[in-house]
Motif scaffolding. Structure first.
Motif, PDB file in Angstrom:
ATOM      1  N   GLY A 184       0.802  -1.209   0.000  1.00 18.95           N
ATOM      2  CA  GLY A 184       0.000   0.000   0.000  1.00 18.95           C
ATOM      3  C   GLY A 184       0.837   1.261   0.000  1.00 18.95           C
ATOM      4  O   GLY A 184       2.046   1.244   0.088  1.00 18.95           O
ATOM      5  N   ALA A 185       0.176   2.394  -0.116  1.00 23.30           N
ATOM      6  CA  ALA A 185       0.868   3.666  -0.227  1.00 23.30           C
ATOM      7  C   ALA A 185       1.685   3.945   1.027  1.00 23.30           C
ATOM      8  O   ALA A 185       1.680   3.196   1.986  1.00 23.30           O
ATOM      9  CB  ALA A 185      -0.149   4.771  -0.454  1.00 23.30           C
ATOM     10  N   GLY A 186       2.356   5.109   1.044  1.00 24.33           N
ATOM     11  CA  GLY A 186       3.416   5.363   2.002  1.00 24.33           C
ATOM     12  C   GLY A 186       3.013   5.398   3.457  1.00 24.33           C
ATOM     13  O   GLY A 186       1.852   5.434   3.812  1.00 24.33           O
ATOM     14  N   PHE A 187       4.028   5.430   4.303  1.00 17.11           N
ATOM     15  CA  PHE A 187       3.833   5.403   5.737  1.00 17.11           C
ATOM     16  C   PHE A 187       3.859   6.800   6.335  1.00 17.11           C
ATOM     17  O   PHE A 187       3.652   6.965   7.513  1.00 17.11           O
ATOM     18  CB  PHE A 187       4.940   4.574   6.402  1.00 17.11           C
ATOM     19  CG  PHE A 187       4.908   3.138   6.010  1.00 17.11           C
ATOM     20  CD1 PHE A 187       4.154   2.234   6.723  1.00 17.11           C
ATOM     21  CD2 PHE A 187       5.626   2.686   4.914  1.00 17.11           C
ATOM     22  CE1 PHE A 187       4.125   0.904   6.371  1.00 17.11           C
ATOM     23  CE2 PHE A 187       5.600   1.362   4.564  1.00 17.11           C
ATOM     24  CZ  PHE A 187       4.848   0.471   5.287  1.00 17.11           C
ATOM     25  N   GLY A 188       4.151   7.808   5.532  1.00 16.17           N
ATOM     26  CA  GLY A 188       4.305   9.143   6.064  1.00 16.17           C
ATOM     27  C   GLY A 188       2.982   9.803   6.381  1.00 16.17           C
ATOM     28  O   GLY A 188       1.909   9.274   6.135  1.00 16.17           O
ATOM     29  N   LYS A 189       3.052  11.003   6.940  1.00 17.34           N
ATOM     30  CA  LYS A 189       1.847  11.741   7.259  1.00 17.34           C
ATOM     31  C   LYS A 189       1.159  12.173   5.972  1.00 17.34           C
ATOM     32  O   LYS A 189       1.783  12.430   4.956  1.00 17.34           O
ATOM     33  CB  LYS A 189       2.190  12.964   8.121  1.00 17.34           C
ATOM     34  CG  LYS A 189       2.714  12.596   9.507  1.00 17.34           C
ATOM     35  CD  LYS A 189       2.981  13.840  10.315  1.00 17.34           C
ATOM     36  CE  LYS A 189       3.489  13.479  11.712  1.00 17.34           C
ATOM     37  NZ  LYS A 189       3.774  14.678  12.514  1.00 17.34           N
ATOM     38  N   ASP A 190      -0.157  12.287   6.047  1.00 21.27           N
ATOM     39  CA  ASP A 190      -0.956  12.648   4.889  1.00 21.27           C
ATOM     40  C   ASP A 190      -1.148  14.159   4.881  1.00 21.27           C
ATOM     41  O   ASP A 190      -1.925  14.696   5.660  1.00 21.27           O
ATOM     42  CB  ASP A 190      -2.313  11.931   4.978  1.00 21.27           C
ATOM     43  CG  ASP A 190      -3.143  12.118   3.731  1.00 21.27           C
ATOM     44  OD1 ASP A 190      -2.639  12.739   2.793  1.00 21.27           O
ATOM     45  OD2 ASP A 190      -4.299  11.652   3.716  1.00 21.27           O
ATOM     46  N   PRO A 191      -0.437  14.894   3.992  1.00 20.08           N
ATOM     47  CA  PRO A 191      -0.591  16.335   3.981  1.00 20.08           C
ATOM     48  C   PRO A 191      -1.962  16.731   3.440  1.00 20.08           C
ATOM     49  O   PRO A 191      -2.596  15.981   2.710  1.00 20.08           O
ATOM     50  CB  PRO A 191       0.532  16.797   3.027  1.00 20.08           C
ATOM     51  CG  PRO A 191       0.771  15.632   2.142  1.00 20.08           C
ATOM     52  CD  PRO A 191       0.505  14.416   2.981  1.00 20.08           C
ATOM     53  N   ALA A 192      -2.410  17.911   3.814  1.00 18.99           N
ATOM     54  CA  ALA A 192      -3.707  18.385   3.344  1.00 18.99           C
ATOM     55  C   ALA A 192      -3.656  18.574   1.836  1.00 18.99           C
ATOM     56  O   ALA A 192      -2.877  19.377   1.319  1.00 18.99           O
ATOM     57  CB  ALA A 192      -4.049  19.705   4.033  1.00 18.99           C
ATOM     58  N   GLY A 206       1.937  -2.565   8.127  1.00 20.51           N
ATOM     59  CA  GLY A 206       0.796  -2.518   7.214  1.00 20.51           C
ATOM     60  C   GLY A 206       0.144  -1.157   7.106  1.00 20.51           C
ATOM     61  O   GLY A 206      -0.923  -1.033   6.500  1.00 20.51           O
ATOM     62  N   SER A 207       0.768  -0.105   7.645  1.00 21.95           N
ATOM     63  CA  SER A 207       0.157   1.226   7.665  1.00 21.95           C
ATOM     64  C   SER A 207       0.354   1.952   6.339  1.00 21.95           C
ATOM     65  O   SER A 207       1.370   1.777   5.667  1.00 21.95           O
ATOM     66  CB  SER A 207       0.760   2.059   8.801  1.00 21.95           C
ATOM     67  OG  SER A 207       0.700   1.366  10.028  1.00 21.95           O
ATOM     68  N   TYR A 208      -0.637   2.763   5.980  1.00 22.82           N
ATOM     69  CA  TYR A 208      -0.533   3.606   4.789  1.00 22.82           C
ATOM     70  C   TYR A 208      -1.592   4.691   4.863  1.00 22.82           C
ATOM     71  O   TYR A 208      -2.547   4.609   5.645  1.00 22.82           O
ATOM     72  CB  TYR A 208      -0.681   2.787   3.499  1.00 22.82           C
ATOM     73  CG  TYR A 208      -1.961   1.990   3.388  1.00 22.82           C
ATOM     74  CD1 TYR A 208      -3.099   2.522   2.806  1.00 22.82           C
ATOM     75  CD2 TYR A 208      -2.025   0.683   3.867  1.00 22.82           C
ATOM     76  CE1 TYR A 208      -4.263   1.784   2.698  1.00 22.82           C
ATOM     77  CE2 TYR A 208      -3.190  -0.059   3.766  1.00 22.82           C
ATOM     78  CZ  TYR A 208      -4.307   0.497   3.180  1.00 22.82           C
ATOM     79  OH  TYR A 208      -5.465  -0.233   3.075  1.00 22.82           O
ATOM     80  N   ALA A 209      -1.428   5.723   4.024  1.00 20.78           N
ATOM     81  CA  ALA A 209      -2.358   6.854   4.013  1.00 20.78           C
ATOM     82  C   ALA A 209      -3.375   6.738   2.888  1.00 20.78           C
ATOM     83  O   ALA A 209      -4.557   7.009   3.073  1.00 20.78           O
ATOM     84  CB  ALA A 209      -1.582   8.168   3.877  1.00 20.78           C
ATOM     85  N   LEU A 210      -2.906   6.371   1.689  1.00 19.62           N
ATOM     86  CA  LEU A 210      -3.789   6.116   0.548  1.00 19.62           C
ATOM     87  C   LEU A 210      -3.536   4.706   0.058  1.00 19.62           C
ATOM     88  O   LEU A 210      -2.409   4.215   0.097  1.00 19.62           O
ATOM     89  CB  LEU A 210      -3.523   7.095  -0.608  1.00 19.62           C
ATOM     90  CG  LEU A 210      -3.723   8.591  -0.377  1.00 19.62           C
ATOM     91  CD1 LEU A 210      -3.460   9.352  -1.678  1.00 19.62           C
ATOM     92  CD2 LEU A 210      -5.112   8.901   0.144  1.00 19.62           C
ATOM     93  N   ASP A 211      -4.601   4.052  -0.421  1.00 20.36           N
ATOM     94  CA  ASP A 211      -4.385   2.719  -0.978  1.00 20.36           C
ATOM     95  C   ASP A 211      -3.905   2.821  -2.414  1.00 20.36           C
ATOM     96  O   ASP A 211      -3.643   3.923  -2.929  1.00 20.36           O
ATOM     97  CB  ASP A 211      -5.646   1.855  -0.840  1.00 20.36           C
ATOM     98  CG  ASP A 211      -6.786   2.280  -1.766  1.00 20.36           C
ATOM     99  OD1 ASP A 211      -6.604   3.209  -2.591  1.00 20.36           O
ATOM    100  OD2 ASP A 211      -7.882   1.684  -1.662  1.00 20.36           O
ATOM    101  N   GLN A 212      -3.760   1.696  -3.089  1.00 22.31           N
ATOM    102  CA  GLN A 212      -3.176   1.689  -4.426  1.00 22.31           C
ATOM    103  C   GLN A 212      -4.148   2.119  -5.518  1.00 22.31           C
ATOM    104  O   GLN A 212      -3.809   2.098  -6.700  1.00 22.31           O
ATOM    105  CB  GLN A 212      -2.623   0.307  -4.741  1.00 22.31           C
ATOM    106  CG  GLN A 212      -1.320  -0.007  -4.038  1.00 22.31           C
ATOM    107  CD  GLN A 212      -0.199   0.904  -4.502  1.00 22.31           C
ATOM    108  OE1 GLN A 212       0.196   0.879  -5.659  1.00 22.31           O
ATOM    109  NE2 GLN A 212       0.304   1.733  -3.599  1.00 22.31           N
TER     110      GLN A 212
END
Length: 621
Positions: free
Chosen positions: A24-32, A396-402
């Motif tokens: 899945g997408a990245g582990f970082g914080k999800d910016p606005a 398994g953490s992510y901000a956006l899926d694929q």
């Protein structure tokens, strides 16, 4: 350890026998994100030195405006995905370096759909269709050249469009032959999201990884009874890109690091035996030191040496206790096929459905929303937004899926009742919207998959109380001993040869419809004094998700089990999908307590074992 990319031939042979006779997408914080306009392509970020998004955006704009064949439908949806992958793999054996490689690849995938959200060219398996020479997926240049990427996208988009037209025509023909056509939509409308994170460049210099691999693997020279071993370090940096005509835009970087080790030997009676070590973290810097890995491998060597001398298990039918780590692996196998709510694709050939049934891919939960599927005290939640559990970082953490959909916490089961299922953008009979669980790796088709799964019970008992309940249940059955499982097997990581892997997968595949499960470390526990004795050769039979409804006891000792879900097209979504590797698997966690089953059937070893080698192994010292 077997490279999972080499499994395909083995798996196809197994499946043929049964049927016919990047994360899945990245582990970082999800910016606005800047709010995009629905139905419009999000603009490429200004002043970005990475020209990839600009090339994706510009070619998508051109395709949206001009891609059409005379007399044919225009595409209603186009999506470009690109994976920029840096990977370093180091393998060592008994203190000697076997291989060390650093690779850089960029892969593209183009999805073109004709029709509309209700009925389109996707979700259909035809016997054959249009195939050009290039394909809608493949590798692209690694230097992020704008013009080269646009050229590749142009040809791939042309190919994907023609394939979509051909598939749509065949799908209409198949629908006309059905008495009742499916009423579930093919694609869900989702709010467009833009998330463009900075690229994360790989750093291979923080440690001498080759020296670490040599040092760690050398400890296994202390076990001359080992026939073979392999310790492999995987260091992976990946950046995922996505742009689509409905306004989605994503650039997300993530990293994953793993140590996977296999140890193989043979018992005196000829039975092949193995053990394995699997360590997964989100960044290479988090991997344990070589000395710490040596200690863990030493423990695995001791376990395998004891297993080699252990007696074979007898056939058994009675209470079985799974300690928390084994319970996590077991739940991954039991629940994964049932948690996805997307409807399966239509097929003009019954072999696909037969194969999924044969491999334990039938959902036990689809169509049962609101019904009891687990004990009334149990809650099950999948939450990709959680970063840690008890101080351990979850993989398994992510901000956006694929598919560019924002990750969301999903309360699957509340007080034993099924409330939701995991969803991608492919709707199902129960739920028609994505909840951000469309996951894949290497640009495979996104599927609804677990991320961070939490299995908890309001009446959880301490490990000591649960063990006492286990022994009391054995006594009530008039048994002198019961079986305890400390760890489940993963033949993809643990197998030391292709033959051993083929045998294990054949056994598991043939027994998947009957709920066959393969434990690794099983102990016979004396009911009078609690003494444990390691046994070998156990195979659990007839254990499925339905057995979870009648659990005799649940612990309060939740611990994380880290693994990689397989994305092989032949196994994803089935009971065998749990057996993956860092080399292409989807990072996943199951946080689970110990589980006590009132009645489990176990078969001991049957059949003729293999012959021992004619000459003993050479000395390792």
């Amino acid at each position: 350890m077997i490279d999972h990319r080499g499994m395909k031939t083995t798996l196809l042979i197994v499946f043929a026998a049964l049927v016919f006779g990047i994360p899945g997408a990245g582990f970082g914080k999800d910016p606005a994100p800047a709010p995009p306009v629905p139905g419009q392509i999000a603009p490429a970020p200004a002043g970005d030195n990475d020209k990839t998004l600009a090339a994706l955006h510009d070619e998508l704009e051109r395709s949206k405006d001009r891609l059409v064949l005379p007399g044919q439908e225009r595409p209603y949806y186009i999506q470009y995905r690109l994976l920029d992958l840096d990977e370093r793999v180091i393998s060592a054996q008994f203190g000697a370096l076997v291989s060390s490689s650093t690779t850089r690849n960029r892969f593209m995938s183009v999805d073109v759909r004709v029709g509309d959200y209700k009925l389109d060219s996707s979700n259909f398996l035809a016997a054959q269709g249009f195939r050009g020479f290039l394909g809608s997926t493949g590798t692209v240049g690694i230097d992020r050249d704008y013009d080269s990427l646009r050229q590749d996208l142009w040809l791939a988009t042309d190919q994907a469009y023609k394939e979509a037209l051909d598939s749509f025509s065949n799908k209409h023909a198949a629908l006309r032959a059905l008495a009742n056509a499916p009423t579930v939509d093919d694609f869900s409308r989702e709010a467009p999201v833009v998330m463009v994170e900075p690229r994360v460049e790989p750093d291979w210099t923080s440690r001498n990884w080759e020296a670490d691999a040599r040092t760690a693997s050398a400890v296994l020279k202390n076990y001359p009874e080992l026939y073979n071993s392999r310790v492999t370090y995987h260091l992976i940096y990946a950046t995922s890109y996505l742009v689509s005509t409905d306004g989605m835009q994503m650039r997300s970087s993530r990293s994953l690091a793993a140590i996977e080790a296999s140890l193989g030997t043979q018992a005196a009676d000829g039975m092949p035996l193995h053990n394995f070590l699997a360590i997964y973290v989100t960044r290479p810097s988090q991997l344990p030191t070589a000395e710490a890995v040596r200690q863990q491998l030493d423990g695995k060597g001791k376990e395998l040496a004891a297993l080699r001398m252990a007696p074979t298990v007898q056939d058994y039918d009675g209470p079985m206790l799974f300690e928390s780590r084994a319970a996590g692996s077991l739940l991954a196998q039991l629940l994964a096929p049932s948690m996805g709510g997307a409807r399966p694709p239509m097929s003009m050939n019954t072999r696909f459905e037969q194969m999924m049934q044969a491999l334990g891919g039938r959902s036990e939960w689809m169509g049962r929303s609101g019904q009891r599927v687990l004990p009334l005290t149990v809650d099950v939640v999948d939450d990709p937004t959680v970063q840690q559990f008890q101080g351990q970082e979850l993989i398994g953490s992510y901000a956006l899926d694929q598919e560019g959909v924002r990750a969301r916490k999903v309360a699957l089961v509340q007080s034993g009742l099924l409330k939701e299922l995991l969803m991608s953008r492919r709707p199902g009979p129960d739920f028609d919207r994505s909840n951000g669980h469309g996951r894949s790796t290497f640009l495979a088709l996104p599927r609804p998959m677990m991320s961070n799964l939490f299995f908890t019970a309001s009446n959880g008992e301490s490990p000591a109380d649960l063990r006492k309940k286990f022994l009391d249940a054995c006594k009530q059955n008039g048994q002198q001993w019961g079986l305890l499982v400390r760890e489940m097997d993963n033949p993809v990581i643990a197998s030391s040869s292709q033959d051993e892997l083929s045998d294990s997968l054949a056994v598991l595949a043939s027994g998947a419809p009957n709920g066959d499960r393969m434990p690794l470390l099983v102990y016979r526990v004396n009911v009078n004094d609690g003494r444990e004795e390691l046994v070998r050769g156990a195979m659990i039979s007839q254990l499925s998700a339905r057995n979870l409804r009648a659990l005799a006891g649940i612990g309060n000792d939740n611990s994380p089990f880290f693994y990689a879900q397989s994305q092989d097209g032949e196994t994803a979504g089935t009971a065998l999908g749990t057996f993956g590797s860092a080399n292409g698997g989807v990072p996943t966690d199951v946080i689970a307590p110990s589980l006590l089953f009132e009645e489990v059937e176990v078969r001991g070893p049957h059949g003729e074992p293999r012959r021992m080698p004619l000459v003993p192994p050479p000395p390792l010292q």
